[in-house]
Every structure is written in C-alpha cells, then in structure tokens.
Write a protein that holds these residues in place. Structure first.
Motif, PDB file in Angstrom:
ATOM      1  N   PRO A 220       0.055  13.890 -13.381  1.00 45.79           N
ATOM      2  CA  PRO A 220       0.485  13.756 -11.992  1.00 45.79           C
ATOM      3  C   PRO A 220       0.076  12.396 -11.428  1.00 45.79           C
TER       4      PRO A 220
ATOM      5  N   ALA B 108      -4.292  28.004  -9.020  1.00 44.53           N
ATOM      6  CA  ALA B 108      -4.202  26.698  -9.667  1.00 44.53           C
ATOM      7  C   ALA B 108      -3.807  26.814 -11.129  1.00 44.53           C
TER       8      ALA B 108
ATOM      9  N   PRO C 251       5.038  18.347  -8.921  1.00 45.33           N
ATOM     10  CA  PRO C 251       4.195  19.282  -9.679  1.00 45.33           C
ATOM     11  C   PRO C 251       4.996  20.189 -10.600  1.00 45.33           C
TER      12      PRO C 251
ATOM     13  N   SER D 267      -3.586  10.384 -11.123  1.00 43.00           N
ATOM     14  CA  SER D 267      -4.539  10.870 -12.121  1.00 43.00           C
ATOM     15  C   SER D 267      -5.186   9.704 -12.868  1.00 43.00           C
TER      16      SER D 267
ATOM     17  N   HIS E 126       3.355  16.716  -3.147  1.00 42.50           N
ATOM     18  CA  HIS E 126       2.570  15.835  -4.005  1.00 42.50           C
ATOM     19  C   HIS E 126       1.752  16.667  -4.998  1.00 42.50           C
ATOM     20  N   PRO E 127       1.778  16.281  -6.257  1.00 40.26           N
ATOM     21  CA  PRO E 127       0.991  17.023  -7.252  1.00 40.26           C
ATOM     22  C   PRO E 127      -0.489  16.699  -7.096  1.00 40.26           C
ATOM     23  N   LYS E 128      -1.289  17.570  -7.651  1.00 42.40           N
ATOM     24  CA  LYS E 128      -2.728  17.364  -7.599  1.00 42.40           C
ATOM     25  C   LYS E 128      -3.163  16.481  -8.765  1.00 42.40           C
ATOM     26  N   ALA E 129      -3.804  15.368  -8.456  1.00 46.75           N
ATOM     27  CA  ALA E 129      -4.263  14.443  -9.503  1.00 46.75           C
ATOM     28  C   ALA E 129      -5.406  15.068 -10.292  1.00 46.75           C
ATOM     29  N   GLY E 130      -5.595  14.594 -11.501  1.00 44.66           N
ATOM     30  CA  GLY E 130      -6.648  15.142 -12.347  1.00 44.66           C
ATOM     31  C   GLY E 130      -7.217  14.093 -13.291  1.00 44.66           C
TER      32      GLY E 130
END
Length: 328
Positions: free
Chosen positions: A187, A120, A254, A190, A164-168
């Motif tokens: 992203p 990650a 991403p 988020s 799909h990007p990882k939300a944060g």
C-alpha cells in the motif's frame, strides 16, 4: 173544536203509519221512558164522536209526544278481514359469497444492522465482490511457468475513488544473489526493508521516476529501508549484481489480491458501483478491464507475459555494468 178534531185525526193517521211499518231489528231500542202504551188506532174514516161541549178538557197527559223519528238505517259495514295467520318465519337466504381479496399486510421494513468496520485480517462479506480466473500465456520468444500466475496482482479502483490503504512494514531479502520475492505489492506509504542474507556486499537502488533511491553497500546481516510515497511500479536493482531485480507495485487502493497458483482470485468488501479491474504482472505490465458493477463473478481473464524475467538495465550511475568481478 174543529182544530182539536183535525189534530186528533192527524195524530191517529201518524200512529197508524207507525204501527203498520215493520219493526227493523237494527233499530236501536228506546229508553223505557220513551216507550208508552199507545191506544189502538181508530179507523181513518170513522167519525170522531164529539164530546159534550161543556165537559171536555184535553188532558195534558193525553197528548202524546211526537213520535220518535226512526233511526237512520245503518250502512252495512264491510266484513272484517280475517287476521293474517302468522306463518313460521323462514330463515333468510344466505347472502351470496363475495370473493374479497385479503388485505395485504404492510411490508415489514427490516433495517440493516449498524455498519461495523471490517477486521484488519478479514474483509467484510456483506459487500459486493469480484471473482474469477486469470490465465497467463507466453508471449513471442518467452518461456513461462503456468504457476507464475501467482505473481500477478488483481486490484479494483472504484469510479468514486477508493479509501486510502493502511501503510505497513514489508521485507525483501537479498539471498543467493537474488531478491526474494522477485515481485511484491504494498500500500502507498509503506516501508520495505532489504536485509542482506548473503556473504556478499549488496547495493540496492532504484531509478524509477518518483521513487529514486540508493541504499549504498552493506554486508551480511545488515539492512536498509525505503518508504514508497507515490503509487506506481518501481523497479529495484542491485548495483553490484545485474541479474538481481525486483518489481514493487505501490497501490493507492486497499482492494487488491494475488491469484492462486491455479489462477483463481476473489476480491471482497468492495464498495457498490462501477469501476475498473486492473491486472498487473512483472512480466506483462498492466491490463485494465472496465466493470459496470463491483458485484461480478465468473470473470475469465487472460494476460500475456511478453517480458523477460530480468529486464535489461543500467547501473545506478546510468552506465553499463562492469562484468569483471561481478558476484565477488
């Protein structure tokens, strides 16, 4: 009687011929029983005295068997050929060398190790990457700091689609009557928190299509948040202070990065294939550069900053700001 005489004369003639003939060395000697002493031949012309008629009887033993016929003359045999002399065998001459191309060994197939998900905190280095340099130049009537290039965002969108990007969770502070930072990228999906670090009231809001929100007034030490559900550029303002503005870029990929203050950038861990490279800056909008491959290095990009630091805008009610009392 006459017959006996005639027979005797003929016998004498035959014996005389046999005696007169030369003896051939090649005649095979007869067996002892066949050789008997013969009386000397009488002359061929001598008269044979007549025996008394009353007392002559031809003895059986006196009648000699017919003379053995002389053996046929043997044919001369050809001289035997001398046996060939065995000569020492010569070593065989070496066969001429034939240049034979060595057989190529079958190519060794090296299978790649099983793909592993990248960590990650770091991108995979086994996949293609894009690198280069971005330069910012001032548009007409604009003053810029070259270090503003670090506020830009460079991102890649593959033609086949991006994962799909990882939300944060992110934060943008309100302090000294400013947003800090003045631009950011997050992203899709988020959430951004807006903590108030001023001894003043702030009212964070946005009227951007697809991201309209009003977080209301809140005092120092308080915070409000908003989750961005659509990609695009969102302009966030404060309804109390018109000089406060922050630009948020919401991405559905991403593969993005910020250039350094010197303008260098590098995107790693990209899927192979063509796509588009997009450069965005809050003072310039977006510029798109089509790429035939995601493995491209040494790009030299340039973007013009043609917008002011804070774009003119209305308050949350779509009305001009009241200048009296601003900042109180």
């Amino acid at each position: 009687m006459t017959c006996i005489r005639i027979f005797a004369a003929a016998l004498c003639v035959a014996l005389s011929a046999c005696v007169a003939a030369p003896v051939k060395k090649a005649v095979t000697p007869a067996s002892p029983a066949a050789i008997a002493p013969q009386p000397p031949p009488a002359p061929a012309t001598a008269p044979v005295p007549a025996a008394p008629r009353s007392s002559y009887t031809a003895p059986a033993a006196a009648v000699a068997p017919p003379a053995a016929m002389p053996s046929p003359k043997p044919k001369p045999q050809p001289a035997a050929k001398p046996a060939p002399v065995a000569l020492p065998a010569k070593p065989p001459a070496p066969a001429p060398a034939i240049a034979v191309a060595p057989k190529k060994a079958p190519p060794t197939i090296v299978l790649p190790p099983p793909a592993q998900a990248p960590a990650a905190t770091s991108a995979s280095t086994s996949m293609p990457g894009i690198g280069g340099h971005l330069q910012v130049i001032a548009g007409t009537g604009q003053a810029i700091d070259p270090a503003e290039v670090a506020e830009a965002v460079v991102y890649f969108v593959p033609d086949g689609g991006a994962p799909h990007p990882k939300a944060g969770q992110f934060q943008i502070f309100t302090r000294d009557k400013q947003f800090d930072p003045t631009s950011t990228v997050v992203p899709l999906g988020s959430t951004i928190n807006f903590p108030n670090k001023d001894e003043l009231l702030h009212n964070v809001f946005s009227v951007s299509p697809g991201a309209e929100f009003d977080l209301g007034l809140y005092a120092e030490g308080k915070s409000a948040a908003y989750t961005f559900a659509k990609p695009g550029v969102v302009t966030v303002n404060c309804n109390v202070h018109p000089m406060m503005q922050v630009s948020v870029l919401v991405l559905d990929t991403p593969f993005f990065t910020h250039p350094s203050r010197a303008g260098e950038f590098q995107l790693s861990g990209l899927p192979a294939g063509p796509g588009k490279l997009v450069v965005w800056h809050p003072r310039a909008g977006m510029q798109t550069f089509p790429l035939l491959s995601s493995a491209t290095s040494g790009l030299a990009l340039q973007i013009t900053l043609s917008k002011p630091r804070v774009a003119p805008h209305l308050n949350k009610e779509r009305k001009p700001y009241l200048t009296a009392g601003i900042g109180k």
